[in-house]
Design an enzyme around this catalytic site. Structure first.
Site, PDB file in Angstrom:
ATOM      1  N   THR A 130       2.847  -6.033   2.860  1.00 37.44           N
ATOM      2  CA  THR A 130       3.365  -4.903   3.628  1.00 37.44           C
ATOM      3  C   THR A 130       2.253  -3.878   3.893  1.00 37.44           C
ATOM      4  OG1 THR A 130       4.118  -3.767   1.624  1.00 37.44           O
ATOM      5  CG2 THR A 130       5.719  -5.198   2.739  1.00 37.44           C
ATOM      6  N   GLU A 182      -0.683  -2.424  15.924  1.00 39.53           N
ATOM      7  CA  GLU A 182       0.120  -1.856  14.826  1.00 39.53           C
ATOM      8  C   GLU A 182      -0.826  -1.549  13.655  1.00 39.53           C
ATOM      9  OE1 GLU A 182       1.911  -1.959  11.011  1.00 39.53           O
ATOM     10  OE2 GLU A 182       0.698  -3.601  11.785  1.00 39.53           O
ATOM     11  N   PHE A 183      -0.460  -0.597  12.796  1.00 41.71           N
ATOM     12  CA  PHE A 183      -1.373  -0.125  11.744  1.00 41.71           C
ATOM     13  C   PHE A 183      -1.886  -1.229  10.810  1.00 41.71           C
ATOM     14  CE2 PHE A 183      -2.145   1.312   7.401  1.00 41.71           C
ATOM     15  CZ  PHE A 183      -3.276   2.091   7.632  1.00 41.71           C
ATOM     16  N   ASN A 184      -0.996  -2.029  10.225  1.00 42.58           N
ATOM     17  CA  ASN A 184      -1.445  -2.985   9.205  1.00 42.58           C
ATOM     18  C   ASN A 184      -2.439  -4.006   9.776  1.00 42.58           C
ATOM     19  OD1 ASN A 184       0.108  -1.812   7.228  1.00 42.58           O
ATOM     20  ND2 ASN A 184       1.817  -3.248   7.440  1.00 42.58           N
ATOM     21  N   ASN A 235      -2.343   2.884   3.369  1.00 41.67           N
ATOM     22  CA  ASN A 235      -1.740   4.184   3.675  1.00 41.67           C
ATOM     23  C   ASN A 235      -2.498   5.332   3.009  1.00 41.67           C
ATOM     24  OD1 ASN A 235       0.312   3.381   5.427  1.00 41.67           O
ATOM     25  ND2 ASN A 235       1.600   2.734   3.707  1.00 41.67           N
ATOM     26  N   ASP A 257       0.849  -1.212   0.000  1.00 34.51           N
ATOM     27  CA  ASP A 257       0.000   0.000   0.000  1.00 34.51           C
ATOM     28  C   ASP A 257       0.878   1.253   0.000  1.00 34.51           C
ATOM     29  OD1 ASP A 257       0.975  -0.411   2.611  1.00 34.51           O
ATOM     30  OD2 ASP A 257      -0.828   0.428   3.562  1.00 34.51           O
ATOM     31  N   ASP A 272       7.565   3.473   3.091  1.00 34.46           N
ATOM     32  CA  ASP A 272       8.393   2.288   3.350  1.00 34.46           C
ATOM     33  C   ASP A 272       8.032   1.152   2.396  1.00 34.46           C
ATOM     34  OD1 ASP A 272       5.995   2.354   4.803  1.00 34.46           O
ATOM     35  OD2 ASP A 272       6.727   0.978   6.332  1.00 34.46           O
ATOM     36  N   ASP A 273       6.771   1.106   1.931  1.00 31.67           N
ATOM     37  CA  ASP A 273       6.413   0.127   0.892  1.00 31.67           C
ATOM     38  C   ASP A 273       7.229   0.384  -0.369  1.00 31.67           C
ATOM     39  OD1 ASP A 273       3.455  -1.041   1.850  1.00 31.67           O
ATOM     40  OD2 ASP A 273       3.816   1.023   2.452  1.00 31.67           O
ATOM     41  N   HIS A 281      10.031  -0.234   8.249  1.00 38.80           N
ATOM     42  CA  HIS A 281       9.116  -1.355   8.496  1.00 38.80           C
ATOM     43  C   HIS A 281       9.083  -2.354   7.327  1.00 38.80           C
ATOM     44  CE1 HIS A 281       7.225   0.850  11.841  1.00 38.80           C
ATOM     45  NE2 HIS A 281       6.973   1.867  11.050  1.00 38.80           N
ATOM     46  N   ASP A 282       8.556  -1.871   6.204  1.00 35.18           N
ATOM     47  CA  ASP A 282       8.253  -2.788   5.099  1.00 35.18           C
ATOM     48  C   ASP A 282       9.488  -3.374   4.420  1.00 35.18           C
ATOM     49  OD1 ASP A 282       5.635  -2.303   5.703  1.00 35.18           O
ATOM     50  OD2 ASP A 282       5.322  -0.861   4.098  1.00 35.18           O
TER      51      ASP A 282
HETATM   52  C1  BDR Z   1       3.086  -0.055   8.672  1.00 34.16           C
HETATM   53  O1  BDR Z   1       2.038   0.897   8.521  1.00 34.16           O
HETATM   54  C2  BDR Z   1       2.199   1.625   7.339  1.00 34.16           C
HETATM   55  O2  BDR Z   1       1.929   2.967   7.554  1.00 34.16           O
HETATM   56  C3  BDR Z   1       3.604   1.361   6.854  1.00 34.16           C
HETATM   57  O3  BDR Z   1       3.660   1.382   5.444  1.00 34.16           O
HETATM   58  C4  BDR Z   1       3.912   0.001   7.411  1.00 34.16           C
HETATM   59  O4  BDR Z   1       3.495  -1.013   6.525  1.00 34.16           O
HETATM   60  C5  BDR Z   1       3.834   0.249   9.946  1.00 34.16           C
HETATM   61  O5  BDR Z   1       2.986   0.176  11.046  1.00 34.16           O
HETATM   62 CA    CA Z   2       2.868  -0.520   4.229  1.00 32.43          CA
END
Ligand code: BDR
Ligand code: CA
Length: 339
Positions: A132, A172-174, A46, A17, A21-22, A247-248
């Site tokens: 990711t 965590e977000f994902n 994102n 997404d 970082d993706d 992260h990704d």
């Molecule tokens: C994850 O959330 C997204 O914002 C980043 O791309 C990463 O995959 C980190 O929590």
């Molecule tokens: Ca991501």
């Protein structure tokens, strides 16, 4: 990219997404000689599905990624509204550098069908899926193509954590973006490796690393530096971090070279309810099996017990990660994507 190692490159599908970082994860996947990127699929996360898909196709132009299919997937989670973290990734999902026009066409099929096609077309066990973003596409794949689940070599995902969250104290977000999908993915029979915040928060793009990145001197490295600048400013403002977490790309690196992280095999559960803990990944460290570190936290190794198919990354070799990323960028070189 071209494989020049002795063992064949590990085939992967990147489900993403983009997202700063993706974007770096995609370029690492393209440039690392131990990986063969077979397809890129997108999921809302994102930013909206439309925006992250446009971003993914623009990144293909940046990295000169051609000859592989790109497909768009789920535009919202299985349940509830989409969460959009624009305080981190901005209005476009990839704020910072100017993006070129999309470099690849979009397949006329849903991401889930493309994933199925790729899994079907390759040897059983030979393809690892690297999500990711939120896990909506991957859960839908498991539900729509249950007969293909056992052909998947593994799912190495960025998400979760066993110690902390980033969107809430627990989540965590994902994972929080679609906990119900995450629960499906963690419960499936394929091997799942969770690259969570415990390790990604150890890999920060601090000023020294930025200097090394810029010293590569290519247009792609400069593009990434501009991405990291925006991403870093977000992390400084929102979380007071000295550099943004990678992260990704760490999930991709863990597939390219599993020794980048130390993992522990343990049951992992996703909290889908809860007043405070929806989206939390709960790792049962009471029952663990060591993976790539025989002297690690393998607490049980009970021959009678059934080994879980889920693993959690607990430690990371940050130097090795940066070496992999910088090496991939050197291999990609200049792509003249602005011309
Ligand atoms: C994850 O959330 C997204 O914002 C980043 O791309 C990463 O995959 C980190 O929590
Ligand atoms: Ca991501």
């Amino acid at each position: 990219m071209n494989a020049e190692t002795t063992s064949p490159a590990q085939k992967i599908i990147l489900d993403c997404d983009p997202g700063h970082d993706d974007a770096i994860a995609m370029l690492l996947a393209h440039g690392n000689p131990n990986l063969e990127l077979l397809a890129v699929t997108t999921v809302a996360g994102n930013q909206t599905l439309e925006k992250v898909t446009t971003n993914a196709r623009a990144l293909a132009r940046v990295g000169n990624i051609t000859g592989i299919p790109f497909a768009a997937g789920a535009s919202r989670p299985l349940v509830g509204p989409q969460l959009i973290p624009d305080e981190i990734h901005g209005e476009s999902g990839l704020d910072g550098p100017e993006l070129p026009a999309p470099g690849v066409p979009l397949e006329d099929t849903h991401a889930v069908n493309l994933i199925a096609q790729v899994i079907q077309d390759n040897e059983p066990g030979s393809v690892v899926i690297v999500p990711t973003g939120s896990l909506t596409n991957i859960a839908l794949f498991a539900r729509m193509y249950p007969e293909l689940v056992e052909r998947v070599g593994g799912v190495t995902l960025m998400g979760g954590g066993h110690h902390t969250g980033n969107m809430t104290p627990a989540a965590e977000f994902n994972i929080l973006a679609d906990p119900d999908a995450a629960a499906i993915v963690f419960e499936e029979s394929w091997p799942v490796t969770m690259i969570g915040l415990d390790v990604t928060h150890q890999v920060l793009a601090v000023p020294d690393r930025m200097e090394q990145l810029k010293a590569i001197g290519t247009d792609v490295a400069q593009f990434i530096a501009e991405l990291v600048e925006f991403f870093g400013a977000s992390y400084m403002k929102e979380r007071n971090y000295p550099g943004p977490p990678m992260h990704d790309p760490l999930a991709v690196a863990a597939v390219a070279d599993p020794s980048v992280v130390r993992t522990i095999r343990a049951p992992i559960y996703v909290e889908t309810q809860g007043a405070h803990a929806r989206g939390q990944t709960i790792v049962d460290f009471r029952r663990t099996w060591s993976n790539n570190d025989p002297s690690g936290l393998g607490l049980v190794d009970d021959p009678e017990a059934t080994s879980p198919n889920t693993s959690v990354a607990v430690d990371v070799d940050t130097d090795k990660f940066w070496d992999l990323l910088f090496d991939a960028l050197r291999r990609i070189g200049d792509t003249n994507f602005k011309s």
